[in-house]
Design an enzyme around this catalytic site. Structure first.
Site, PDB file in Angstrom:
ATOM      1  N   ASP A  23      64.836  51.861  78.208  1.00 39.80           N
ATOM      2  CA  ASP A  23      64.788  52.290  76.805  1.00 39.80           C
ATOM      3  C   ASP A  23      65.539  51.291  75.935  1.00 39.80           C
ATOM      4  O   ASP A  23      66.722  51.055  76.149  1.00 39.80           O
ATOM      5  CB  ASP A  23      65.429  53.679  76.696  1.00 39.80           C
ATOM      6  CG  ASP A  23      65.538  54.158  75.267  1.00 39.80           C
ATOM      7  OD1 ASP A  23      64.763  53.706  74.403  1.00 39.80           O
ATOM      8  OD2 ASP A  23      66.423  55.013  75.001  1.00 39.80           O
ATOM      9  N   ASN A  25      65.322  51.379  72.312  1.00 42.87           N
ATOM     10  CA  ASN A  25      65.617  51.820  70.944  1.00 42.87           C
ATOM     11  C   ASN A  25      66.385  53.136  70.911  1.00 42.87           C
ATOM     12  O   ASN A  25      66.367  53.863  69.917  1.00 42.87           O
ATOM     13  CB  ASN A  25      64.322  51.909  70.109  1.00 42.87           C
ATOM     14  CG  ASN A  25      63.384  52.959  70.659  1.00 42.87           C
ATOM     15  OD1 ASN A  25      63.566  53.433  71.786  1.00 42.87           O
ATOM     16  ND2 ASN A  25      62.402  53.341  69.880  1.00 42.87           N
ATOM     17  N   ASP A  27      66.109  56.163  72.159  1.00 40.23           N
ATOM     18  CA  ASP A  27      65.574  57.509  71.956  1.00 40.23           C
ATOM     19  C   ASP A  27      65.459  58.262  73.287  1.00 40.23           C
ATOM     20  O   ASP A  27      64.893  59.347  73.350  1.00 40.23           O
ATOM     21  CB  ASP A  27      64.216  57.468  71.228  1.00 40.23           C
ATOM     22  CG  ASP A  27      63.155  56.715  72.024  1.00 40.23           C
ATOM     23  OD1 ASP A  27      63.484  56.192  73.111  1.00 40.23           O
ATOM     24  OD2 ASP A  27      62.003  56.653  71.580  1.00 40.23           O
ATOM     25  N   ASP A  31      60.278  52.195  76.990  1.00 40.50           N
ATOM     26  CA  ASP A  31      59.303  51.675  76.024  1.00 40.50           C
ATOM     27  C   ASP A  31      58.807  50.292  76.451  1.00 40.50           C
ATOM     28  O   ASP A  31      59.282  49.723  77.439  1.00 40.50           O
ATOM     29  CB  ASP A  31      59.904  51.639  74.606  1.00 40.50           C
ATOM     30  CG  ASP A  31      61.352  51.177  74.612  1.00 40.50           C
ATOM     31  OD1 ASP A  31      61.602  50.057  75.118  1.00 40.50           O
ATOM     32  OD2 ASP A  31      62.246  51.935  74.161  1.00 40.50           O
ATOM     33  N   ASP A 100      46.180  52.115  83.100  1.00 34.97           N
ATOM     34  CA  ASP A 100      45.717  53.372  83.681  1.00 34.97           C
ATOM     35  C   ASP A 100      44.636  53.913  82.745  1.00 34.97           C
ATOM     36  O   ASP A 100      44.862  54.045  81.546  1.00 34.97           O
ATOM     37  CB  ASP A 100      46.898  54.342  83.741  1.00 34.97           C
ATOM     38  CG  ASP A 100      46.807  55.314  84.892  1.00 34.97           C
ATOM     39  OD1 ASP A 100      45.694  55.805  85.141  1.00 34.97           O
ATOM     40  OD2 ASP A 100      47.842  55.586  85.524  1.00 34.97           O
ATOM     41  N   ASP A 201      41.946  56.922  86.991  1.00 36.41           N
ATOM     42  CA  ASP A 201      42.456  58.255  87.281  1.00 36.41           C
ATOM     43  C   ASP A 201      41.355  59.149  87.869  1.00 36.41           C
ATOM     44  O   ASP A 201      40.217  59.137  87.379  1.00 36.41           O
ATOM     45  CB  ASP A 201      42.957  58.849  85.948  1.00 36.41           C
ATOM     46  CG  ASP A 201      43.786  60.095  86.119  1.00 36.41           C
ATOM     47  OD1 ASP A 201      44.809  60.029  86.818  1.00 36.41           O
ATOM     48  OD2 ASP A 201      43.406  61.135  85.544  1.00 36.41           O
ATOM     49  N   GLU A 257      41.827  56.265  91.963  1.00 38.41           N
ATOM     50  CA  GLU A 257      42.544  57.357  92.614  1.00 38.41           C
ATOM     51  C   GLU A 257      41.511  58.348  93.123  1.00 38.41           C
ATOM     52  O   GLU A 257      40.721  58.869  92.342  1.00 38.41           O
ATOM     53  CB  GLU A 257      43.482  58.047  91.616  1.00 38.41           C
ATOM     54  CG  GLU A 257      44.250  59.182  92.251  1.00 38.41           C
ATOM     55  CD  GLU A 257      44.772  60.202  91.237  1.00 38.41           C
ATOM     56  OE1 GLU A 257      45.714  60.924  91.579  1.00 38.41           O
ATOM     57  OE2 GLU A 257      44.223  60.290  90.125  1.00 38.41           O
ATOM     58  N   HIS A 322      53.893  58.956  91.388  1.00 40.81           N
ATOM     59  CA  HIS A 322      54.392  59.882  90.375  1.00 40.81           C
ATOM     60  C   HIS A 322      53.852  61.299  90.552  1.00 40.81           C
ATOM     61  O   HIS A 322      54.210  62.189  89.788  1.00 40.81           O
ATOM     62  CB  HIS A 322      54.021  59.348  88.996  1.00 40.81           C
ATOM     63  CG  HIS A 322      52.537  59.320  88.778  1.00 40.81           C
ATOM     64  ND1 HIS A 322      51.690  58.559  89.571  1.00 40.81           N
ATOM     65  CD2 HIS A 322      51.738  59.972  87.915  1.00 40.81           C
ATOM     66  CE1 HIS A 322      50.441  58.754  89.180  1.00 40.81           C
ATOM     67  NE2 HIS A 322      50.445  59.603  88.173  1.00 40.81           N
ATOM     68  N   ASP A 323      52.950  61.503  91.485  1.00 40.97           N
ATOM     69  CA  ASP A 323      52.394  62.841  91.703  1.00 40.97           C
ATOM     70  C   ASP A 323      52.905  63.488  92.989  1.00 40.97           C
ATOM     71  O   ASP A 323      53.005  64.706  93.066  1.00 40.97           O
ATOM     72  CB  ASP A 323      50.860  62.772  91.784  1.00 40.97           C
ATOM     73  CG  ASP A 323      50.230  62.434  90.450  1.00 40.97           C
ATOM     74  OD1 ASP A 323      50.771  62.864  89.413  1.00 40.97           O
ATOM     75  OD2 ASP A 323      49.196  61.733  90.441  1.00 40.97           O
TER      76      ASP A 323
HETATM   77  C1  GLC Z   1      46.024  62.027  88.238  1.00 40.15           C
HETATM   78  C2  GLC Z   1      47.362  61.575  87.750  1.00 40.15           C
HETATM   79  C3  GLC Z   1      48.202  62.789  87.498  1.00 40.15           C
HETATM   80  C4  GLC Z   1      47.533  63.633  86.446  1.00 40.15           C
HETATM   81  C5  GLC Z   1      46.090  63.933  86.839  1.00 40.15           C
HETATM   82  C6  GLC Z   1      45.303  64.447  85.670  1.00 40.15           C
HETATM   83  O1  GLC Z   1      46.095  62.700  89.444  1.00 40.15           O
HETATM   84  O2  GLC Z   1      47.945  60.706  88.656  1.00 40.15           O
HETATM   85  O3  GLC Z   1      49.509  62.450  87.115  1.00 40.15           O
HETATM   86  O4  GLC Z   1      48.235  64.830  86.288  1.00 40.15           O
HETATM   87  O5  GLC Z   1      45.406  62.800  87.274  1.00 40.15           O
HETATM   88  O6  GLC Z   1      45.016  63.414  84.782  1.00 40.15           O
HETATM   89 CA    CA Z   2      62.601  54.132  73.704  1.00 37.26          CA
END
Ligand code: GLC
Ligand code: CA
Length: 537
Positions: A23, A25, A27, A31, A100, A201, A257, A322-323
């Site tokens: 980050d 700035n 907040d 970013d 993405d 995605d 994915e 991240h999932d």
């Molecule tokens: C993919 C992404 C996930 C998101 C889902 C719906 O699985 O990785 O984070 O919630 O798609 O877009």
């Molecule tokens: Ca920021």
């Protein structure tokens, strides 16, 4: 650059979660300028490309996977100028940028959907999947990934719309050619700006059964057999067309994915590679991420991945995302977690296939526990305490031991993991025994030993003695890799003549002893085999 180097096959891709990277700035949210400032760190680590989770304008109901404007940047991250600055600065350092792209659905706040829902005869009505009620109920039994009803009734027009995820993420109707046209145009917009590829995605969800037939079992985990709301033949067709579009530009990549229920359907994932040259370049297969810590299990998963590859196809591997969470979670006994993290790094970076590193894994970051009031992920809010959401593995990058792990000076969007005092980039880069040091050495090793990038792979056995052993080889070079998954020391009777240890997770220790190979608990080693043919005596 070397002509044989195909960056998306032989390079290493680093997954940046923009909210949590850096980050600038104050907040409390990462970013684009933050990524720019950390490019030196990434270049020094040695990665070849960054995949950025979505940075488009979005109400962030699903952390940006709900987009309202596909040709712009969310103001919390910066603007188009910042993006162009990032792209240029990254390219200058030899780092490519992968965007993405969410093709399956938009935000319900997207102008397309606002129009679409406004009236039955709106020109955008058919851009989404609308259905009249069937016997006053939803049109069929399809459910979202979390088992909720996937049809949302919209009182304004008295019809239902379909959503694979939250109701704030209506699915687009890809059977309408205008949708495809609009999305392909968006892809070209980014390609023309000079980006290097897309992570697509939930790409296998794009088309749904034309007749909207009921799934035979609508239950979440037994959804596998007959699923009419995914994996339709038209997905293959559109991926072929998308490939043609990408191929108009040089050196672009698409990584899809493949969202399977239950996760980790290797055959399904690789089917979207087509022949290997005509659909996706790479497909995320979740099976390794769900494999239990044992050499034989890893062997089986990895062998299956290779055996399902189309002839011209190329595999890819990831340990965290991240999932699903960070790989440290799957180590069982946490006592040896950093040794295991190093061994994992060795595996990821020496298998044949493109490695993806999830931000922070290179310093051994772990899943954080998030209290109820800290939850940001809507899944966590909806399903607490059964599921606490995905925030625990989206926490801010741990840069140093200062306040907020040096990520930001403001109140954070998510708390940092309390272990940041010791687990952080600054400490890791000053410690040659850190997980980071292993990642960095291996990224260097990949650059100097082409067999690790493009060489073939051959397993020496099926993971016996809880040791995984394989060769990576080119005509000019042969490497041997051993990974001890066990907490016991192992001795291997192997001809050690001509072997030179070129990497070890335990560098102080020479693994070649008395004509045998000795592996400490959780030790991994790379040997180079001398190819000089000795004359027979
Ligand atoms: C993919 C992404 C996930 C998101 C889902 C719906 O699985 O990785 O984070 O919630 O798609 O877009
Ligand atoms: Ca920021």
């Amino acid at each position: 650059m070397n002509k044989d180097f195909c960056w998306w096959k032989h390079g290493v891709i680093y997954h940046v979660y923009p909210q949590s990277f850096y980050d600038t700035n104050d907040d409390g949210i990462g970013d684009l300028q933050g990524i720019i400032q950390k490019l030196d760190y990434l270049a020094n680590l040695g990665v070849d490309a960054l995949w950025l989770s979505p940075i488009y304008p979005s109400p962030l109901v699903d952390a940006g996977y709900d987009i309202t404007d596909y040709k712009n940047i969310n103001s919390i991250y910066g603007d188009m100028n910042d993006f162009m600055q990032l792209l240029k600065a990254a390219h200058k350092k030899g780092i490519r940028i992968i965007m993405d792209l969410v093709l399956n659905h938009t935000s319900d706040q997207h102008p397309w959907f606002k129009e679409s829902r406004s009236s039955i005869d709106n020109p955008k009505r058919d851009w989404y999947i609308w259905q009249a009620p069937k016997n006053k109920k939803a049109p069929n039994n399809w459910r979202t990934n979390f088992g909720k009803k996937a049809w949302q009734y919209d009182a304004a027009t008295g019809e239902y719309y379909y959503h694979s995820f939250f109701y704030e993420q209506p699915d687009l109707n890809w059977r309408n050619p205008e949708v495809k046209e609009a999305m392909f145009e968006i892809a070209e917009f980014w390609l023309k700006l000079g980006i290097d590829g897309f992570r697509l995605d939930v790409i296998n969800l794009l088309y749904k059964d034309k007749k909207l037939r009921d799934n035979s079992i609508s239950n979440l985990f037994s959804n596998k057999k007959k699923v009419f709301n995914r994996n339709r033949g038209s997905v293959y067709k559109v991926l072929r067309e998308f490939r043609v579009l990408l191929d108009k530009y040089a050196d672009k990549v698409s990584v899809g994915e493949i969202y399977a229920v239950p996760p980790g359907d290797t055959k399904l994932a690789s089917s979207f590679l087509g022949s290997g040259n005509d659909m996706l370049h790479l497909a995320f297969d979740f099976s390794l991420i769900f494999t239990r810590w044992k050499a034989t299990f890893y062997y089986k998963t990895i062998r299956r991945i290779y055996s399902k590859m189309p002839k011209e196809g190329w595999p890819c591997f990831f340990l965290s995302n991240h999932d699903v969470g960070r790989s440290t979670k799957r180590f069982g006994l946490t006592f040896f977690k950093y040794q295991k993290a190093k061994l994992h790094a060795l595996l990821l970076l020496t298998l044949k296939g493109t490695p993806f590193i999830y931000y922070g894994d290179e310093i051994g970051m772990e899943n954080a526990s998030i209290t109820k009031d800290q939850i940001r992920d809507l899944y966590g809010k909806l399903f607490y305490p059964l599921f606490k959401g995905r925030d625990g593995f989206r926490t801010p990058m741990q840069w140093n031991s200062n306040t907020n792990a040096g990520f930001s000076n403001a109140k954070l969007w998510l708390p940092v993991h309390p272990n940041y005092y010791s687990i952080n980039v600054e400490a890791a880069t000053n410690n040659e025994n850190s997980v980071y040091s292993v990642y960095k050495q291996l990224l260097q090793l990949r650059k100097t030993h082409k067999a690790l990038q493009s060489g073939n792979i051959k397993f020496l056995h099926e993971g016996k003695n809880n040791v995984l052993a394989y060769q990576r080889f080119l005509p000019s070079e042969k490497l041997l890799i051993f990974l001890n998954f066990s907490f016991l020391q192992k001795q291997l009777s192997i001809n050690t003549e001509g072997l030179e240890q070129i990497f070890s997770t335990h560098p102080q220790f020479n693994s070649i002893a008395g004509g045998k190979i000795v592996l400490k608990p959780y030790q991994g080693v790379v040997f180079a085999e001398s190819l000089i043919v000795r004359p027979h005596t």
